[in-house]
Design a protein around this motif. Structure first.
Motif, PDB file in Angstrom:
ATOM      1  N   ALA A 131       0.895  -0.930   0.174  1.00  0.00           N
ATOM      2  CA  ALA A 131      -0.292   0.521  -0.333  1.00  0.00           C
ATOM      3  C   ALA A 131       0.608   1.733   0.300  1.00  0.00           C
ATOM      4  O   ALA A 131       0.176   2.741  -0.242  1.00  0.00           O
ATOM      5  CB  ALA A 131      -0.449   0.483   1.373  1.00  0.00           C
ATOM      6  N   HIS A 132       2.065   0.648   0.017  1.00  0.00           N
ATOM      7  CA  HIS A 132       3.175   2.097   0.360  1.00  0.00           C
ATOM      8  C   HIS A 132       3.996   1.977  -1.053  1.00  0.00           C
ATOM      9  O   HIS A 132       5.738   1.540  -0.170  1.00  0.00           O
ATOM     10  CB  HIS A 132       3.446   2.392   1.527  1.00  0.00           C
ATOM     11  CG  HIS A 132       4.139   4.126   1.553  1.00  0.00           C
ATOM     12  ND1 HIS A 132       3.704   4.837   3.036  1.00  0.00           N
ATOM     13  CD2 HIS A 132       4.643   4.612   0.902  1.00  0.00           C
ATOM     14  CE1 HIS A 132       4.386   5.803   2.917  1.00  0.00           C
ATOM     15  NE2 HIS A 132       5.498   5.818   1.529  1.00  0.00           N
ATOM     16  N   ALA A 184       1.589  -8.889  -5.374  1.00  0.00           N
ATOM     17  CA  ALA A 184       0.822  -8.860  -6.439  1.00  0.00           C
ATOM     18  C   ALA A 184       1.277  -8.029  -6.784  1.00  0.00           C
ATOM     19  O   ALA A 184       0.679  -7.850  -8.142  1.00  0.00           O
ATOM     20  CB  ALA A 184      -0.110  -9.796  -6.123  1.00  0.00           C
ATOM     21  N   ARG A 185       0.397  -7.433  -6.149  1.00  0.00           N
ATOM     22  CA  ARG A 185       0.258  -5.852  -6.403  1.00  0.00           C
ATOM     23  C   ARG A 185       0.737  -4.221  -5.282  1.00  0.00           C
ATOM     24  O   ARG A 185       1.319  -4.523  -4.594  1.00  0.00           O
ATOM     25  CB  ARG A 185      -1.754  -4.839  -6.495  1.00  0.00           C
ATOM     26  CG  ARG A 185      -2.571  -6.427  -7.278  1.00  0.00           C
ATOM     27  CD  ARG A 185      -3.698  -5.867  -7.520  1.00  0.00           C
ATOM     28  NE  ARG A 185      -4.328  -4.456  -8.374  1.00  0.00           N
ATOM     29  CZ  ARG A 185      -5.673  -4.054  -7.769  1.00  0.00           C
ATOM     30  NH1 ARG A 185      -5.818  -4.250  -7.467  1.00  0.00           N
ATOM     31  NH2 ARG A 185      -5.823  -2.826  -8.506  1.00  0.00           N
ATOM     32  N   THR A 186       0.475  -3.571  -5.640  1.00  0.00           N
ATOM     33  CA  THR A 186       0.821  -1.746  -5.298  1.00  0.00           C
ATOM     34  C   THR A 186       1.003  -1.134  -5.901  1.00  0.00           C
ATOM     35  O   THR A 186       0.312  -0.564  -6.737  1.00  0.00           O
ATOM     36  CB  THR A 186       2.616  -1.722  -5.911  1.00  0.00           C
ATOM     37  OG1 THR A 186       3.874  -3.607  -5.751  1.00  0.00           O
ATOM     38  CG2 THR A 186       3.387  -0.937  -4.936  1.00  0.00           C
ATOM     39  N   VAL A 187       0.733  -0.090  -5.085  1.00  0.00           N
ATOM     40  CA  VAL A 187       0.207   1.782  -4.283  1.00  0.00           C
ATOM     41  C   VAL A 187       1.199   2.537  -5.256  1.00  0.00           C
ATOM     42  O   VAL A 187       2.225   2.581  -4.644  1.00  0.00           O
ATOM     43  CB  VAL A 187      -0.453   2.035  -3.335  1.00  0.00           C
ATOM     44  CG1 VAL A 187      -0.469   3.144  -3.719  1.00  0.00           C
ATOM     45  CG2 VAL A 187      -2.200   1.096  -2.327  1.00  0.00           C
ATOM     46  N   HIS A 229      -3.383  -3.792 -13.922  1.00  0.00           N
ATOM     47  CA  HIS A 229      -3.645  -5.260 -13.043  1.00  0.00           C
ATOM     48  C   HIS A 229      -2.809  -5.394 -12.026  1.00  0.00           C
ATOM     49  O   HIS A 229      -2.917  -5.998 -10.423  1.00  0.00           O
ATOM     50  CB  HIS A 229      -4.024  -6.573 -14.141  1.00  0.00           C
ATOM     51  CG  HIS A 229      -5.196  -6.340 -14.832  1.00  0.00           C
ATOM     52  ND1 HIS A 229      -6.936  -5.876 -14.368  1.00  0.00           N
ATOM     53  CD2 HIS A 229      -4.869  -5.669 -16.439  1.00  0.00           C
ATOM     54  CE1 HIS A 229      -7.280  -5.639 -15.294  1.00  0.00           C
ATOM     55  NE2 HIS A 229      -6.205  -6.286 -16.569  1.00  0.00           N
ATOM     56  N   ARG A 230      -1.422  -4.531 -12.416  1.00  0.00           N
ATOM     57  CA  ARG A 230      -0.778  -4.339 -10.977  1.00  0.00           C
ATOM     58  C   ARG A 230      -0.660  -3.482 -10.377  1.00  0.00           C
ATOM     59  O   ARG A 230      -0.241  -3.173  -9.240  1.00  0.00           O
ATOM     60  CB  ARG A 230       0.922  -4.895 -11.623  1.00  0.00           C
ATOM     61  CG  ARG A 230       2.488  -4.638 -10.844  1.00  0.00           C
ATOM     62  CD  ARG A 230       2.156  -5.781 -10.863  1.00  0.00           C
ATOM     63  NE  ARG A 230       2.691  -6.010  -9.307  1.00  0.00           N
ATOM     64  CZ  ARG A 230       3.800  -5.335  -8.608  1.00  0.00           C
ATOM     65  NH1 ARG A 230       2.644  -5.170  -7.872  1.00  0.00           N
ATOM     66  NH2 ARG A 230       4.654  -5.684  -7.678  1.00  0.00           N
ATOM     67  N   PHE A 231      -0.988  -2.131 -10.788  1.00  0.00           N
ATOM     68  CA  PHE A 231      -0.370  -0.970 -10.227  1.00  0.00           C
ATOM     69  C   PHE A 231      -1.386  -0.362  -9.754  1.00  0.00           C
ATOM     70  O   PHE A 231      -2.607  -0.556 -10.688  1.00  0.00           O
ATOM     71  CB  PHE A 231       0.579   0.167 -11.225  1.00  0.00           C
ATOM     72  CG  PHE A 231       1.790  -0.404 -11.279  1.00  0.00           C
ATOM     73  CD1 PHE A 231       2.517  -1.077  -9.998  1.00  0.00           C
ATOM     74  CD2 PHE A 231       2.105  -0.723 -12.643  1.00  0.00           C
ATOM     75  CE1 PHE A 231       3.787  -1.830 -10.079  1.00  0.00           C
ATOM     76  CE2 PHE A 231       3.558  -0.750 -12.538  1.00  0.00           C
ATOM     77  CZ  PHE A 231       4.359  -1.766 -11.537  1.00  0.00           C
ATOM     78  N   LEU A 253      -2.750  -7.561   4.788  1.00  0.00           N
ATOM     79  CA  LEU A 253      -2.003  -7.838   3.483  1.00  0.00           C
ATOM     80  C   LEU A 253      -2.662  -7.189   2.317  1.00  0.00           C
ATOM     81  O   LEU A 253      -1.627  -7.584   1.051  1.00  0.00           O
ATOM     82  CB  LEU A 253      -1.612  -9.432   3.301  1.00  0.00           C
ATOM     83  CG  LEU A 253      -0.356  -9.950   4.331  1.00  0.00           C
ATOM     84  CD1 LEU A 253       0.352 -11.166   4.068  1.00  0.00           C
ATOM     85  CD2 LEU A 253       0.768  -8.290   4.341  1.00  0.00           C
ATOM     86  N   GLY A 254      -3.395  -7.162   2.386  1.00  0.00           N
ATOM     87  CA  GLY A 254      -4.298  -6.223   1.371  1.00  0.00           C
ATOM     88  C   GLY A 254      -6.076  -5.848   1.414  1.00  0.00           C
ATOM     89  O   GLY A 254      -6.532  -5.417   0.983  1.00  0.00           O
TER      90      GLY A 254
END
Length: 247
Positions: free
Chosen positions: A5-6, A38-41, A66-68, A231-232
């Protein structure tokens, strides 16, 4: 699904340190993949023109949507009078899902909070240790989720990081992230006092190793459902994203 998330991305335009010069993602993405993230802010590095910086982040996000997940960086003083239009552009044109603000630039303003309320997005606000002020804006804007990174202080301010647990417990719209927290027992305290629904995993990449930051969450040995929230699941709820099963 694990979501960081960061994380900062793209060029800055100053040279006071990495935080204002450039945030390259190459090594970060390799490390994140190895850690199972899997994903990132993503949001910009420090910049003198956040409109330009947000456009640079948007180009990165649009290459892998779909990743960011993009957040718009704004400056409370320098962008005064145009924050709503900046956030509108970021949300409607770029598909961004939140706002980033930093006390290093200026204290958060009513204008920023109103934009967050209008566009129904969370605000990730680095208070720089000023934990006492959180209650002022959080109570004034109860429908806006506020994420306070680093347990309130990247500078390892023990007083601020100790105080955040009670703030999280009292205010339903205030959350924190785990990025850069050195004193592990303060993470434990925040989770025990406020519960796993108030804590988000973050790395403060690309400058901190996402795998190292993730190891702190694993070391908490939370029950599986609580760990999934941290975690998400919490981040997905705050940005109104129903993709994937949080369970």
């Amino acid at each position: 699904m694990i979501i960081d998330a960061h994380c900062h991305a793209g060029p800055g335009d100053g040279f006071s340190g990495p935080w204002s010069s450039r945030a390259p993602l190459g090594a970060y993405l390799r490390r994140a993949r190895e850690a199972g993230i899997a994903r990132t802010v993503l949001f910009a590095a420090f910049h003198s023109d956040y409109g330009m910086a947000n456009r640079a982040v948007a180009r990165i996000v649009q290459r892998e949507p779909h990743r960011f997940i993009g957040f718009a960086f704004v400056h409370a003083e320098r962008d005064r009078g145009r924050i709503a239009s900046m956030v509108r552009e970021a949300v409607e044109d770029y598909g961004f899902r939140g706002i980033k603000v930093h006390r290093h630039d200026a204290r958060i303003s009513r204008e920023i909070c109103e934009a967050a309320r209008t566009f129904r997005v969370p605000v990730l606000y680095d208070v720089g240790g000023e934990v006492a002020q959180i209650e002022l804006f959080a109570r004034e804007f109860p429908s806006v989720p506020f994420i306070i990174p680093h347990l309130g202080s990247f500078a390892d301010d023990f007083a601020a990081q100790s105080a955040i647990a009670d703030v999280l417990a009292r205010l339903p719209n205030v959350y924190t992230d785990t990025s850069g927290v050195r004193r592990f027992d303060l993470l434990v305290r925040a989770l025990r006092r406020a519960g796993p629904a108030k804590v988000l995993f973050g790395s403060d990449g690309p400058w901190l190793h996402p795998g190292v930051e993730l190891a702190k969450i694993r070391a908490l040995r939370l029950p599986p459902w609580d760990e999934q929230l941290v975690l998400g699941g919490n981040l997905l709820r705050l940005i109104h994203d129903n993709s994937g099963d949080e369970r």
